[in-house]
Enzyme design. Sequence first.
Site, PDB file in Angstrom:
ATOM      1  N   VAL A   1      34.919  27.540 -53.661  1.00 20.17           N
ATOM      2  CA  VAL A   1      34.926  28.186 -52.354  1.00 20.17           C
ATOM      3  C   VAL A   1      33.710  27.689 -51.577  1.00 20.17           C
ATOM      4  O   VAL A   1      32.590  27.677 -52.107  1.00 20.17           O
ATOM      5  CB  VAL A   1      34.888  29.722 -52.479  1.00 20.17           C
ATOM      6  CG1 VAL A   1      34.865  30.371 -51.095  1.00 20.17           C
ATOM      7  CG2 VAL A   1      36.069  30.230 -53.296  1.00 20.17           C
ATOM      8  N   CYS A   2      33.932  27.252 -50.348  1.00 19.19           N
ATOM      9  CA  CYS A   2      32.838  26.869 -49.462  1.00 19.19           C
ATOM     10  C   CYS A   2      31.972  25.792 -50.113  1.00 19.19           C
ATOM     11  O   CYS A   2      32.477  24.794 -50.614  1.00 19.19           O
ATOM     12  CB  CYS A   2      32.044  28.124 -49.094  1.00 19.19           C
ATOM     13  SG  CYS A   2      30.947  27.955 -47.684  1.00 19.19           S
ATOM     14  N   THR A   3      30.657  26.011 -50.172  1.00 15.90           N
ATOM     15  CA  THR A   3      29.757  24.997 -50.721  1.00 15.90           C
ATOM     16  C   THR A   3      29.755  24.966 -52.239  1.00 15.90           C
ATOM     17  O   THR A   3      28.984  24.196 -52.842  1.00 15.90           O
ATOM     18  CB  THR A   3      28.325  25.215 -50.210  1.00 15.90           C
ATOM     19  OG1 THR A   3      27.884  26.527 -50.581  1.00 15.90           O
ATOM     20  CG2 THR A   3      28.253  25.062 -48.701  1.00 15.90           C
TER      21      THR A   3
END
Length: 322
Positions: free
Chosen positions: A104-106
């Site tokens: 998720v995301c970074t």
Amino acid sequence: MTQRSVLVVLFDGVQSLDVTGPMEVFAGAARFPDVTYDLRTASLDGAPVRTSVGLTLVPDGSLADAEPPHTLLVPGGQGTRAPDPALVHWLRVHAPHAERLVSVCTGALLLAEAGLLDGHRATTHWVVAEYLARTYPAVEVDPDPIFVRDGKLATSAGVTAGIDLSLALVEEDFGRQIALTVARHLVVFLRRPGNQAQFSAQLTSQIARREPLREVQHWITARPGDDLSVEALAARARLSPRHFARAFQAETGQTPGRYVERVRLEHARRLLEDTTDGVAQVAHACGYGTPEAMRRAFIKTLGTAPAEYRRRFRPQPVTSTS
């Protein structure tokens, strides 16, 4: 009945929504009969972690004691920028044993540092997409989609895109109707397909500095079915068509035609999702002129025709258990 275990990796500096968003999706699905998600969290040593906003999360256990899960979920957050080498080592050794690897995301930065994205297509938050591509050239970075699936690997864009991806995984595991109902309970859209851009037309464009151009932007958004030709928009801004087209692109980053296309497509999607209006009626309301013109726009951008889009992404009632 197949039980699907979901292990969420915790670390100092993790973003809390990257953890709780997907967990809410899986936990919501688990309220249905025959849906079996075993949700667990773990940090390296089992100790509590402090999130990027100061919340303290207490894990269920340590990664050292965790059995290989069906789905291993790696969230993002400030802690991915200078990752703990021990965490990267654990991921490099143990993550390949999961049947499904999700970031998720970074969180994609952690997977990339562990070499798990090499040779794969992946996405991440738009802010770090260029950094990911530059630092890890073996990764095929696509900065635009909300999420990307590449075999057993699934990566998602910033923050709430983890919810979109989790809903897609629930749909894959237990069907569309359950995923749709979970989305409705969370008051979010299941309906954003993975190849949809991270931004809407309004967000991908800059806001024009000059008031006449800003007013035109608002006019387009509010009246997608009107005459939105360059000539009509230029007249509204009290500029010549040539001057208007140049100024609009200079200040918003998009040509007037491209901006109008995106606004009309978004409006058509919302009408297909949220109303029972026929395709021809939607096409007229969005300024396409003919259903065929709208069909071409949908296929070009979303890879599906309007009728199929509605069938796939319009919620249907499902009986839930509490």
